[in-house]
Design an enzyme around this catalytic site. Structure first.
Site, PDB file in Angstrom:
ATOM      1  N   TRP A 359       0.833  -1.211   0.000  1.00 24.58           N
ATOM      2  CA  TRP A 359       0.000   0.000   0.000  1.00 24.58           C
ATOM      3  C   TRP A 359       0.867   1.260   0.000  1.00 24.58           C
ATOM      4  O   TRP A 359       0.381   2.354  -0.254  1.00 24.58           O
ATOM      5  CB  TRP A 359      -0.915   0.010   1.227  1.00 24.58           C
ATOM      6  CG  TRP A 359      -0.201   0.279   2.536  1.00 24.58           C
ATOM      7  CD1 TRP A 359       0.942  -0.306   2.987  1.00 24.58           C
ATOM      8  CD2 TRP A 359      -0.584   1.224   3.545  1.00 24.58           C
ATOM      9  NE1 TRP A 359       1.282   0.190   4.222  1.00 24.58           N
ATOM     10  CE2 TRP A 359       0.363   1.128   4.590  1.00 24.58           C
ATOM     11  CE3 TRP A 359      -1.634   2.130   3.677  1.00 24.58           C
ATOM     12  CZ2 TRP A 359       0.294   1.906   5.747  1.00 24.58           C
ATOM     13  CZ3 TRP A 359      -1.702   2.899   4.831  1.00 24.58           C
ATOM     14  CH2 TRP A 359      -0.743   2.789   5.849  1.00 24.58           C
ATOM     15  N   GLU A 486       0.673  -2.063  12.402  1.00 26.09           N
ATOM     16  CA  GLU A 486       0.931  -3.511  12.473  1.00 26.09           C
ATOM     17  C   GLU A 486       1.272  -3.997  13.878  1.00 26.09           C
ATOM     18  O   GLU A 486       1.591  -5.165  14.058  1.00 26.09           O
ATOM     19  CB  GLU A 486       2.036  -3.891  11.487  1.00 26.09           C
ATOM     20  CG  GLU A 486       1.604  -3.701  10.047  1.00 26.09           C
ATOM     21  CD  GLU A 486       2.634  -4.169   9.026  1.00 26.09           C
ATOM     22  OE1 GLU A 486       3.733  -4.585   9.422  1.00 26.09           O
ATOM     23  OE2 GLU A 486       2.323  -4.091   7.822  1.00 26.09           O
TER      24      GLU A 486
HETATM   25  C1  BGC Z   1       5.034  -1.386   7.415  1.00 21.61           C
HETATM   26  C2  BGC Z   1       3.999  -1.534   6.328  1.00 21.61           C
HETATM   27  C3  BGC Z   1       4.672  -1.312   4.990  1.00 21.61           C
HETATM   28  C4  BGC Z   1       5.851  -2.240   4.820  1.00 21.61           C
HETATM   29  C5  BGC Z   1       6.634  -1.976   3.550  1.00 21.61           C
HETATM   30  C6  BGC Z   1       6.172  -2.347   7.154  1.00 21.61           C
HETATM   31  O1  BGC Z   1       7.155  -2.167   8.109  1.00 21.61           O
HETATM   32  O2  BGC Z   1       4.480  -1.633   8.675  1.00 21.61           O
HETATM   33  O3  BGC Z   1       2.980  -0.591   6.517  1.00 21.61           O
HETATM   34  O4  BGC Z   1       3.768  -1.490   3.972  1.00 21.61           O
HETATM   35  O5  BGC Z   1       6.729  -2.061   5.898  1.00 21.61           O
HETATM   36  O6  BGC Z   1       7.181  -0.708   3.546  1.00 21.61           O
END
Ligand code: BGC
Length: 745
Positions: A359, A486
C-alpha cells in the site's frame, strides 16, 4: 515524540549525493544510495573492480522491476487460504565488472595507493561517477580512472558504463582491460531480519542459450520455479578479444599506456517481451550506435522536464533541500512505468521486502506522481488493474465475492506469509481506490475511470460488503481486520479502514454509470446496500473527542515505554507479537493517517485530541509513520514537532535512521517528504474537486516552493516570510483557495 539523533553522513550538496572516502563497513549502505535506476533496471552503486576484500561488504545487485523467483511458503502449521508462494525479486546477471591491470598489477581500491577517491550521483544528469587516482607501490606509475554509469530513462532496456583511464606520469606500460558479464548470480541470504533476505539460496537462473551477434555478448536464462525468461547482454564501443565459459562472457583489450583509454559498455536486459533476445539485441544495437554521450544528453533532457514539474525546495535548510531532491530522484528511478510493474517498498535498490509492492504505493507515493507526473500515476493504476483477476480469485479464497488485492505482491498473488500483519490488512482495497479517486480528481481522466477504474471500484466494494456486516445498533461493521498499525492485529472496526471504505463507497455511488450498472450486473438492492453501508459505517467514537483506533484499543493497557530500552526498538525484532498486540502501542500512524486522508470527516478538536493521545503511543518503527505525524502537526500549528518529523522522513535514507539502508531505500518515507511539504506545510487538500491550501512556514526556514500539475495546468506555490504566491505556469485560469479565501489564477 521519538528522539532521533540526526547525524549527517554524506556532504550536503544541492543537486547530488557524494562521498570522498571508501569505507568497507558502510559500503553496502552507499551501494544503495548510489543506485542508478530507470524504473525497470536498477544497478546498485557497486564497484566495477572485483576485490576479495569486499566479500561481506558488498551486495553486487542488479534488479529488474517485476522479475522474480517463487518458492513455496513453508508453514509449520498451515490453514485454508494461506498465501502459497514467496515471490522474490531476483539479482540478475552482473554487467558491471571491469578488471584493469598495469604491468601485471591489478588495480583495485586495496592495491596500490588510492588518492582523489569519490563516488557521486547527480540528480540533474542522472549520472553516477566513480573516480580515483591509483599509484603503483612497485613502480610508482600513476593512473586516473573515471567510471560513469547510467540507467537510461528513455530506453527502458538499456544501461551503460564508460570507463576512462588516464596515464598520469608515464608514457609506456602494459595495460590490460577486461570487461565481463557474469550470469552466475545469487540473492542475499537471510540474516535474521524478517524484512531482508530471500526464501531460497543458490543460483536459480539457468542459462539456456548464449548469444553472440554483431558484437553483442549475451545470455538467455530462465528461472527455476517461476519460469520467467531474461535476456541480458553487453556490447562495447571498441572490439576486443572475446571469451566465454558457461554463463560468463568477457572481452579484453591491450594498450601501451601512451594515451588515455576510453571504452563504453552498453548493457541490456529484456524480460516479459514477446521475444526477449530480439528486444535485447535491437536495443543494444540502437544504444551503441547512439553512443554514450548521446545517452547522457537524453538523461539530461529527460531530467530537465522531470524537474520542471517535480522540483521542490526549502530555503533556509540545505540538508532538507538536498533530501527533497534526492528523494524525488530516487522515486523516479524506482517507479515502474509500463503498466505491468509498480514501485517496490525498496524501489530497485536492494532486496529488502523481497521487491514487493505494498500500500506504500497508493497512500504515500502515488500523490507525488499524480501531482507531478500523472502519466506515471496512471501506469501504477494500470498495474493494479492488470492484477484484478488475481484479486477476484483471492476474494474467493476468503469466501467472499468481489476482489481483494494482495497485501504484498509482485505478480498479483498474495505473498504475505504472516496473515495477521498481511492479508488481514484489507484496507489495501480502499487505499488503491483512494488513489483512483485522487487520480481522477487531479487529471479529470474519466476515460480511465470508466474503462478500468469502475470495475476495480465495484469489485473491491463488493468484497467489503461481503466481508463486513450490518449489525443491529451499530451499523455497518468490518470485523477481523488489521489496520495500518501492524502492532495491533486482527481487531474489529479499525477506524482508518472503515472511514476509507465509507469514502470509497461514496465515490463509487457518485461515479456509477448506467452502462456500468448493466455491464456489472448491479441491482437496485446492491446500490441500496452500498448507500446504507456508507451512511451507517460504524466508527468507534467515545463520549469525548477521543476516537478508538478500533473497538478494543482503548481498553488495553499501555505499552511500558519507560522500561523499554533504546536498543529494543524496533519492537518487532525484540518482542513476541502477542505481547505487542495486547498493548496500546503503535508501529505507525493509523488513526492519524485517517485524519490526513479523510481530513473533513474530523473536527479540529478531534484532530487535536487524537493527535495528543496517539502520538506518544507511536514508536515510528515503520518508516512510513513520521510523514503522517508531520502533516497533522503542521495542520495543528505544532511547527517544531512538524519540522522534527519532517526531518525524520526526509533524511531517513541519507542519514540511515533505521540502520538498514543497505537493504534498499525506503520509497514511502521518501515520498513522505514531498507529502509533508505539500499536504503538511502548504496544507493542500482537495475539497469538492477544488484545491485548498493552508500555508504555514516554520520559523527556521525562509521559504519553500513546489509545483503541482492539476487538470492540465502547472501551478507554482511559493511561500516566503512575506506570504504565499500562487503562479499559473501553464494552462487555463483556475480558482483555488488559500486559508479559505478564493484566488483566481
Ligand atoms: C510497514 C507496512 C509497509 C511495509 C513496507 C512495514 O514495516 O508496517 O505498513 O507497507 O513495511 O514498507
Amino acid at each position: 515524540m521519538k528522539k532521533i539523533n540526526p547525524s549527517i553522513i554524506y556532504p550536503i550538496e544541492n543537486w547530488q549525493v557524494s562521498e570522498s572516502e571508501y569505507t568497507l563497513e558502510t559500503n553496502q549502505r552507499s551501494e544503495t544510495i548510489f543506485t542508478v535506476g530507470n524504473g525497470y533496471i536498477g544497478i546498485r552503486g557497486c564497484t566495477e573492480e572485483t576485490m576479495p576484500e569486499l566479500e561481506n561488504h558488498t551486495l553486487p545487485g542488479t534488479y529488474i522491476n517485476g522479475f522474480y523467483e517463487t518458492a513455496p511458503i513453508i508453514y509449520g502449521e498451515a490453514a485454508y487460504g494461506y498465501a502459497e508462494n514467496h515471490q522474490t525479486i531476483l539479482n540478475v546477471p552482473n554487467a558491471l565488472p571491469f578488471e584493469i591491470t598495469v604491468d601485471g598489477e591489478k588495480i583495485t581500491l586495496f592495491s596500490g595507493k588510492i588518492t582523489d577517491y569519490s563516488r557521486k550521483l547527480s540528480f540533474k544528469t542522472g549520472l553516477f561517477e566513480r573516480q580515483f587516482t591509483w599509484t603503483s607501490e612497485k613502480t610508482g606509475k600513476q593512473l586516473k580512472i573515471i567510471f560513469s554509469r547510467l540507467a537510461s530513462f528513455t530506453r527502458k532496456h538499456v544501461a551503460a558504463i564508460k570507463i576512462n583511464i588516464q596515464p598520469v606520469n608515464f608514457m609506456a606500460a602494459d595495460i590490460q582491460v577486461t570487461s565481463s558479464l557474469q550470469g552466475a548470480v545469487t540473492n542475499q541470504e537471510h540474516d535474521g531480519d524478517p524484512r531482508a533476505g530471500a526464501a531460497f539460496s543458490g543460483q536459480v537462473l539457468n542459462t539456456e542459450k548464449v548469444i553472440q551477434q554483431s558484437g553483442i555478448l549475451g545470455l538467455f536464462q530462465r528461472t527455476t520455479s517461476s519460469k520467467l525468461e531474461i535476456a541480458s547482454g553487453i556490447k562495447h564501443s571498441i572490439p576486443g578479444s572475446v571469451s566465454q565459459k558457461q554463463d560468463f562472457w568477457s572481452e579484453s583489450w591491450q594498450f601501451d599506456g601512451s594515451t588515455s583509454i576510453e571504452i563504453s559498455k552498453f548493457i541490456g536486459y529484456a524480460t516479459s517481451e514477446k521475444d526477449n533476445i530480439q528486444t535485447l539485441c535491437t536495443e543494444l544495437e540502437k544504444a551503441s550506435k547512439a553512443g554514450f554521450a548521446q545517452l547522457v544528453q537524453e538523461q539530461v533532457d529527460y531530467l530537465d522536464l522531470f524537474w520542471n514539474r517535480a522540483d521542490i525546495g526549502v530555503t533556509g535548510d540545505d540538508a532538507l533541500q538536498q533530501a527533497l531532491r534526492f528523494n524525488a530522484f530516487h522515486l523516479l528511478q524506482s517507479v515502474g512505468r509500463d503498466g505491468r510493474t509498480n514501485i517496490a517498498a525498496k524501489g530497485v535498490t536492494g532486496e529488502g521486502y523481497e521487491g514487493h509492492y505494498f500500500w506504500d504505493t497508493e497512500i504515500f507515493i502515488f500523490p507525488f506522481f499524480a501531482f507531478t507526473q500523472p502519466e506515471i500515476a496512471k501506469k501504477l493504476l494500470e498495474y493494479r488493474y492488470s492484477i484484478l483477476p488475481n484479486a477476484k480469485k483471492r476474494a474467493r479464497d476468503l469466501a467472499c465475492s468481489g476482489a481483494l488485492f494482495p497485501w504484498r505482491t509482485i505478480n498479483g498473488e498474495e505473498a504475505s506469509a504472516y496473515y495477521p500483519a498481511g492479508t488481514a490488512q484489507i484496507h489495501i482495497n480502499a487505499d488503491i481506490m483512494h488513489a483512483l479517486k485522487l487520480y481522477t480528481e487531479v487529471t479529470n481522466d474519466t476515460d480511465f475511470l470508466n474503462e478500468k477504474g469502475l470495475e476495480m471500484l465495484i469489485e473491491t466494494s463488493r468484497f467489503y460488503m461481503d466481508y463486513g456486516d450490518f449489525v443491529e445498533g451499530r451499523g455497518f461493521t468490518i470485523n477481523g481486520v488489521t489496520g495500518p498499525d501492524e502492532y495491533t492485529a486482527l481487531i474489529n472496526n479499525n477506524t482508518y479502514t472503515n472511514m476509507m471504505v465509507k469514502d470509497q463507497l461514496e465515490f463509487l455511488l457518485t461515479s456509477l454509470t448506467d452502462e456500468a450498472r448493466i455491464k456489472f450486473n448491479i441491482s437496485d438492492i446492491e446500490i441500496k446496500n452500498w448507500t446504507l453501508a456508507a451512511k451507517n459505517m460504524y466508527i468507534h467514537r467515545t463520549n469525548s473527542a477521543l476516537i478508538g483506533q478500533d473497538d478494543s484499543f482503548l481498553n488495553k493497557g499501555k505499552w511500558p515505554f519507560e522500561t523499554t530500552r533504546e536498543d529494543q526498538y524496533p519492537l518487532l525484532l525484540h518482542f513476541h507479537p502477542m505481547k505487542i498486540y495486547q498493548k496500546q502501542v503503535l508501529k505507525q500512524a493509523d488513526l492519524i493517517l485517517a485524519m490526513v486522508l479523510q481530513s473533513e470527516r474530523f473536527s479540529d478538536e478531534e484532530k487535536q485530541v487524537n493527535y495528543d493521545y496517539y502520538e506518544p503511543l507511536t514508536t515510528h518503527d515503520s518508516s512510513l509513520s513520521p510523514a503522517t505525524h508531520a502533516i497533522i502537526a503542521a495542520e495543528l500549528g505544532r511547527m517544531e514537532q512538524a519540522v522534527s518529523f519532517f526531518y525524520y522522513t526526509a533524511r531517513t535514507d541519507l542519514d540511515d535512521y533505521h540502520h538498514n539502508v543497505k537493504d534498499g531505500v525506503h520509497t514511502a518515507a521518501m515520498a513522505g517528504s514531498w507529502l509533508t511539504i505539500v499536504y503538511g506545510f502548504a496544507g493542500l487538500r482537495i475539497k469538492n474537486g477544488e484545491l485548498h491550501f493552508q500555508p504555514r512556514l516554520p520559523d527556521k526556514w525562509t521559504g519553500y516552493q513546489f509545483r503541482i500539475t492539476f487538470q492540465g495546468r502547472i501551478i507554482e506555490v511559493q511561500t516566503t516570510t512575506s506570504g504565499t504566491n500562487f503562479t499559473l505556469i501553464q494552462g487555463n485560469s483556475i480558482q483555488l483557495f488559500s486559508d479559505g479565501n478564493p484566488i483566481q489564477l
